[in-house]
Design an enzyme around this catalytic site. Structure first.
Site, PDB file in Angstrom:
ATOM      1  N   HIS A  41       0.860  -1.014  -0.081  1.00  0.00           N
ATOM      2  CA  HIS A  41      -0.376  -0.038   0.376  1.00  0.00           C
ATOM      3  C   HIS A  41       0.746   1.293  -0.197  1.00  0.00           C
ATOM      4  O   HIS A  41       1.667   1.339   1.038  1.00  0.00           O
ATOM      5  CB  HIS A  41      -0.538   0.324   0.972  1.00  0.00           C
ATOM      6  N   CYS A  42       0.902   1.747  -0.607  1.00  0.00           N
ATOM      7  CA  CYS A  42       2.035   3.185  -1.288  1.00  0.00           C
ATOM      8  C   CYS A  42       0.628   5.047  -0.914  1.00  0.00           C
ATOM      9  O   CYS A  42       0.403   4.713  -1.253  1.00  0.00           O
ATOM     10  CB  CYS A  42       1.669   3.152  -2.948  1.00  0.00           C
ATOM     11  N   PRO A  43       1.196   5.082   0.481  1.00  0.00           N
ATOM     12  CA  PRO A  43       0.662   5.805   0.821  1.00  0.00           C
ATOM     13  C   PRO A  43       0.597   7.146  -0.646  1.00  0.00           C
ATOM     14  O   PRO A  43       0.234   8.901   0.068  1.00  0.00           O
ATOM     15  CB  PRO A  43       1.262   6.830   2.386  1.00  0.00           C
TER      16      PRO A  43
END
Length: 353
Positions: free
Chosen positions: A69-71
């Site tokens: 999951h990439c912020p």
């Protein structure tokens, strides 16, 4: 050219953000009912986890071929947007390298006419150039400071994002994700720990870097397959990886140790009242913390010197109860004594598993 870099970077960035990774349909189950025994069941999505899919706590959905999951894109990197995300990681450093060249040449050409060398000192006149014609855009002290700051940002972005691109290309050329690389490492650890003599072969590596590359990058921009069924290398089963995950999950239950909370913990990231060492050694991870009340039972599965990770048992039964996972300070808990002989693991059980 610089505008062209900008357009391509923004296009792939927003493609990765809005296209999304692709989610396992709610209520999904394999066509053959007997295949359900090879898969994990997600209680949140009310469906089985398809091969290579994982549940994301941030997205609250099971993501197909989840990498992480990439912020920065506020989304997961997975099956549908893996190519766009990787292209963004490639184009951003290239654009920053070009921008760095522009900044360096700008400062060099502007300072060249402003530097005078004396016998004992070097003087820089930032007010005006000594040679006419004067530049169209005035280059004063503020412009020099802004250019120097922008150069630092460009070089920092090149290094940081460039390293991420190298990491992504390594997993793509082996047709893995970051999560699957971790699963493979745990498989080797499990086999070595129990000395089972198994040989774990990653099933989705096609044996050729070019074939693995084509699994993600296509001329149409649409990745191969449907995100649920995947081609496997010869000699591997369609559910080889999911079977290994089930083995690791069972092993996790065996290795877990029951603890009881002896102090209250509010669940904050860096607790001040739990000691200086606990405060400064908080785990650098996106995984959550769990609040503890005195008397709570926790099944710890892994830990650091001053922190532990586990599942808080919210129900009275350890096996069927609902659990809440997260990190908590080690000094807040103490190891439970076994209440009965049924709780005590049989001697040699772990080695014969």
């Amino acid at each position: 050219v610089l505008l062209n870099w900008t357009v391509m970077i923004l296009y792939n960035y927003f493609s990765a953000m809005f296209a999304g990774p692709g989610y396992v349909p709610l209520g999904w189950a394999p066509e053959k009912s007997q295949d359900c025994m090879y898969l994990q069941y997600c209680k949140v999505c009310q469906s089985y986890k398809a091969p290579r899919s994982h549940h994301c706590r941030k997205c609250n959905r099971c993501v197909m071929k989840m990498d992480h999951h990439c912020p920065w894109i506020n989304n997961c990197c997975g099956y549908q947007n893996h190519a766009s995300f990787t292209l963004f990681l490639l184009l951003a450093p290239l654009g920053c390298i070009h921008a760095s060249f522009v900044f360096v040449m700008t400062m060099y050409t502007q300072l060249y006419n402003r530097i005078s060398f004396g016998w004992s000192s070097v003087k820089i006149d930032m007010s005006a150039a000594k040679r006419d014609p004067r530049p169209i855009i005035p280059f004063g002290l503020s412009a020099f400071a802004a250019s120097l700051f922008a150069l630092g940002l460009a070089l920092g972005t090149t290094i940081a994002v460039g390293m991420l691109f190298i990491i992504q290309m390594k997993v793509i050329l082996t047709n893995k994700t970051s999560i699957e690389s971790w699963i493979e490492e745990k498989a080797k650890d499990r086999i070595q720990y129990y000395q089972t003599g198994e040989i774990f072969i990653f099933p989705y590596d096609m044996g050729s870097k070019w074939k693995n590359f084509k699994q993600v990058f296509t001329w149409s921009g649409i990745p191969e397959g449907d995100g649920l069924d995947w081609p496997v290398r010869e000699g591997c089963h369609q559910y080889s990886l999911t079977i290994e995950q089930l083995k690791q999950k069972a092993d996790k239950r065996v290795r877990s140790v029951r603890y009881r909370a002896v102090e209250d913990y509010s669940g904050v990231c860096c607790p001040v009242t739990k000691g200086v060492k606990t405060f400064f050694t908080t785990p650098c991870t996106e995984e959550p913390r769990i609040a503890l009340s005195k008397g709570d039972l926790i099944l710890a599965t892994r830990g650091l010197k001053h922190w532990m990770y586990g599942e808080k048992i919210l129900d009275s039964t350890a096996d069927g109860g609902i659990r809440e996972r997260g990190w908590f300070p080690r000094k807040c808990v103490e190891k439970c004594q076994y209440d009965s002989e049924m709780d005590q693991p049989v001697d040699g059980e772990k080695k014969t598993r």
